[in-house]
Design an enzyme around this catalytic site. Structure first.
Site, short mmCIF file in Angstrom:
data_model
loop_
_atom_site.label_atom_id
_atom_site.label_comp_id
_atom_site.label_asym_id
_atom_site.label_seq_id
_atom_site.Cartn_x
_atom_site.Cartn_y
_atom_site.Cartn_z
N ILE A 16 38.76 39.59 42.20
CA ILE A 16 38.43 39.58 43.59
C ILE A 16 37.15 40.05 44.04
O ILE A 16 36.54 39.43 44.82
CB ILE A 16 39.62 40.89 44.17
CG1 ILE A 16 41.12 40.08 43.92
CG2 ILE A 16 39.32 41.05 45.48
CD1 ILE A 16 42.07 41.04 44.13
N VAL A 70 32.99 52.72 36.05
CA VAL A 70 33.37 53.42 37.07
C VAL A 70 34.01 54.64 36.89
O VAL A 70 34.34 55.65 37.67
CB VAL A 70 34.05 52.77 38.43
CG1 VAL A 70 32.87 51.87 38.99
CG2 VAL A 70 35.41 52.07 37.74
N SER A 148 46.23 48.00 46.90
CA SER A 148 47.20 47.20 46.56
C SER A 148 48.56 47.49 47.22
O SER A 148 48.80 48.37 48.02
CB SER A 148 47.44 47.57 45.03
OG SER A 148 48.65 47.04 44.37
N TYR A 161 50.04 53.00 37.58
CA TYR A 161 49.13 52.29 38.48
C TYR A 161 49.57 52.28 40.20
O TYR A 161 48.63 52.51 40.89
CB TYR A 161 49.51 50.63 38.32
CG TYR A 161 48.66 49.69 39.27
CD1 TYR A 161 47.53 49.37 39.00
CD2 TYR A 161 49.55 48.81 40.39
CE1 TYR A 161 46.77 48.31 39.56
CE2 TYR A 161 48.59 47.88 40.92
CZ TYR A 161 47.24 47.81 40.64
OH TYR A 161 46.51 46.88 41.47
N LYS A 165 47.14 53.83 43.00
CA LYS A 165 46.83 53.16 43.86
C LYS A 165 47.26 53.91 45.42
O LYS A 165 46.75 53.81 46.54
CB LYS A 165 47.62 51.68 44.22
CG LYS A 165 46.68 50.73 43.27
CD LYS A 165 45.33 50.43 43.40
CE LYS A 165 44.58 49.43 42.36
NZ LYS A 165 43.21 49.23 42.85
N VAL A 194 47.72 38.64 42.87
CA VAL A 194 46.33 37.67 43.10
C VAL A 194 46.26 36.94 42.11
O VAL A 194 46.61 37.31 40.55
CB VAL A 194 45.39 38.44 43.69
CG1 VAL A 194 44.26 37.62 43.89
CG2 VAL A 194 45.59 39.52 44.59
P1 NAP Z 1 40.18 41.37 37.24
O1 NAP Z 1 40.23 40.05 37.33
O2 NAP Z 1 40.49 42.13 35.97
O3 NAP Z 1 38.72 41.99 37.48
C1 NAP Z 1 38.42 43.36 37.28
C2 NAP Z 1 36.97 43.81 37.57
O4 NAP Z 1 36.90 45.03 37.49
C3 NAP Z 1 36.20 43.16 36.52
O5 NAP Z 1 34.88 42.83 37.34
C4 NAP Z 1 35.74 44.20 35.77
O6 NAP Z 1 34.69 44.23 34.86
C5 NAP Z 1 35.75 45.46 36.42
N1 NAP Z 1 36.20 46.75 35.70
C6 NAP Z 1 37.22 46.92 35.16
N2 NAP Z 1 37.16 48.32 34.58
C7 NAP Z 1 35.98 48.78 34.96
C8 NAP Z 1 35.31 49.97 34.88
N3 NAP Z 1 35.76 50.87 34.05
N4 NAP Z 1 34.17 50.19 35.42
C9 NAP Z 1 33.66 48.96 36.20
N5 NAP Z 1 34.13 47.89 36.43
C10 NAP Z 1 35.42 47.80 35.89
O7 NAP Z 1 40.92 42.20 38.28
P2 NAP Z 1 41.16 41.77 39.88
O8 NAP Z 1 42.51 41.07 40.00
O9 NAP Z 1 40.04 41.09 40.47
O10 NAP Z 1 41.43 43.29 40.46
C11 NAP Z 1 40.45 43.92 41.30
C12 NAP Z 1 41.07 44.92 42.05
O11 NAP Z 1 42.23 44.43 43.02
C13 NAP Z 1 41.73 46.06 41.41
O12 NAP Z 1 41.49 47.32 41.84
C14 NAP Z 1 43.17 45.70 41.20
O13 NAP Z 1 44.03 46.89 40.94
C15 NAP Z 1 43.48 45.33 42.77
N6 NAP Z 1 44.47 44.40 42.89
C16 NAP Z 1 44.69 43.34 42.03
C17 NAP Z 1 45.79 42.63 42.20
C18 NAP Z 1 46.13 41.44 41.38
O14 NAP Z 1 47.36 40.87 41.36
N7 NAP Z 1 45.11 40.83 40.48
C19 NAP Z 1 46.97 42.96 43.13
C20 NAP Z 1 46.55 44.05 44.06
C21 NAP Z 1 45.47 44.69 43.82
P3 NAP Z 1 34.61 44.46 33.54
O15 NAP Z 1 35.53 44.34 32.64
O16 NAP Z 1 33.27 43.85 32.79
O17 NAP Z 1 34.09 46.05 33.79
#
Ligand code: NAP
Length: 265
Positions: A16, A70, A148, A161, A165, A194
């Site tokens: 995202i 973070v 979320s 989680y 959230k 997503v």
């Molecule tokens: P993703 O594809 O797993 O990407 C996660 C991102 O966060 C990556 O850039 C990762 O990079 C970074 N990250 C993870 N841990 C970190 C840390 N400790 N420090 C800094 N960066 C960190 O996940 P996504 O689906 O894009 O999710 C993004 C956000 O949307 C999250 O907050 C998630 O809870 C929320 N969300 C996702 C969904 C879903 O279905 N995917 C639904 C609702 C909400 P590195 O690993 O290199 O650090």
């Protein structure tokens, strides 16, 4: 037109966060400095090239990568300093870095809850706290947390989680009230599932636990979604871009569901 000229995107290397960076770079804007933050430097470098490519021809654009965990206070302090050196005071934050693990509540360890809160709650709180003083001083700021559907409702096997959230949405609402009179808006987008690595990992876990195929696991998580499909990262990015647009100046403290209608049922 994008209201901000300097924006930090945590989790900006993938999923995202990367979709948001691409949308901001290629959308209606003036000169823009984008800071992409995440832990893995190689993925960040690839994301930077991608964002520069899609942003070319849309106006002056500078992109920098900051390796920042973070969940780690010292890393956030150093990362926020690096961002300020690159682009001066930040106009906007998009706080997308997050993690999701699952376990039955009675098997949720202290460590699982702590590491989830460390990224999903502290990882929003610390960058927000660091950016606010300059925003208050300049009377302008836009904050968007990627929360979320789990900020708004409960679900089985994701207690840590869900707690993290819900806490993020509480933080967003408190900040929106406290800083709403100072030219700052603070909002949350609340996606359902997503189409990103995070969801692919969740589907893999469901399949491993239940013996379902990946396709059956997907059908299971979509059973309560009226649109019967995953949300696209670009759709979340479009909502974030709206919240950063000049036209969204009165939207403050909102929690915008992007869930294909799941919460309406
Ligand atoms: P993703 O594809 O797993 O990407 C996660 C991102 O966060 C990556 O850039 C990762 O990079 C970074 N990250 C993870 N841990 C970190 C840390 N400790 N420090 C800094 N960066 C960190 O996940 P996504 O689906 O894009 O999710 C993004 C956000 O949307 C999250 O907050 C998630 O809870 C929320 N969300 C996702 C969904 C879903 O279905 N995917 C639904 C609702 C909400 P590195 O690993 O290199 O650090």
């Amino acid at each position: 037109m994008l209201a901000a000229r300097s924006i930090l995107v945590t989790g900006g290397s993938r999923g995202i966060g990367l979709a948001v960076a691409r949308a901001l770079a290629a959308g209606p804007r003036r000169e823009l400095a984008l800071v992409l933050a995440a832990r893995d430097g190689e993925t960040l470098a690839a994301a930077k090239l991608e964002v520069e490519r899609v942003g070319a021809g849309h106006g002056p654009l500078r992109v920098c990568c900051v390796e920042m965990d973070v969940a780690d206070a010292a890393s956030v302090a150093t990362g926020m300093q690096a961002a300020a050196e690159f682009c001066g005071p930040l106009d906007a934050l998009v706080l997308s870095a997050g993690v999701a693990e699952s376990a039955p509540l009675h098997k949720t360890s202290d460590e699982l809850l702590e590491r989830t809160l460390a990224v999903n709650l502290w990882g929003v709180f610390r960058p927000l706290r660091a950016a606010l003083p300059e925003m208050v001083a300049r009377g302008f700021g836009r904050i968007v947390a990627v929360a979320s559907i789990a900020s708004l409702t409960g679900a089985s096997y994701v207690a840590a989680y869900t707690a993290s959230k819900h806490a993020v949405l509480g933080l967003v609402r408190a900040a929106a009230v406290e800083y709403g009179g100072k030219g700052i808006t603070v909002n949350a987008v609340c996606p359902g599932y997503v189409d990103t690595d995070m969801t692919r990992r969740s589907l893999g876990r469901i399949a491993a636990k239940t013996g379902l195929s990946a396709e059956q696991a997907l059908d299971r998580i979509l059973a309560r979604v009226p649109q019967r499909r995953l949300v696209k990262p670009e759709e979340v990015a479009a909502a974030v871009a709206f919240l950063l647009d000049e036209g969204a100046a009165s939207v403050n403290g909102a929690a915008l569901p992007l869930d294909g209608g799941e919460l309406a049922g």
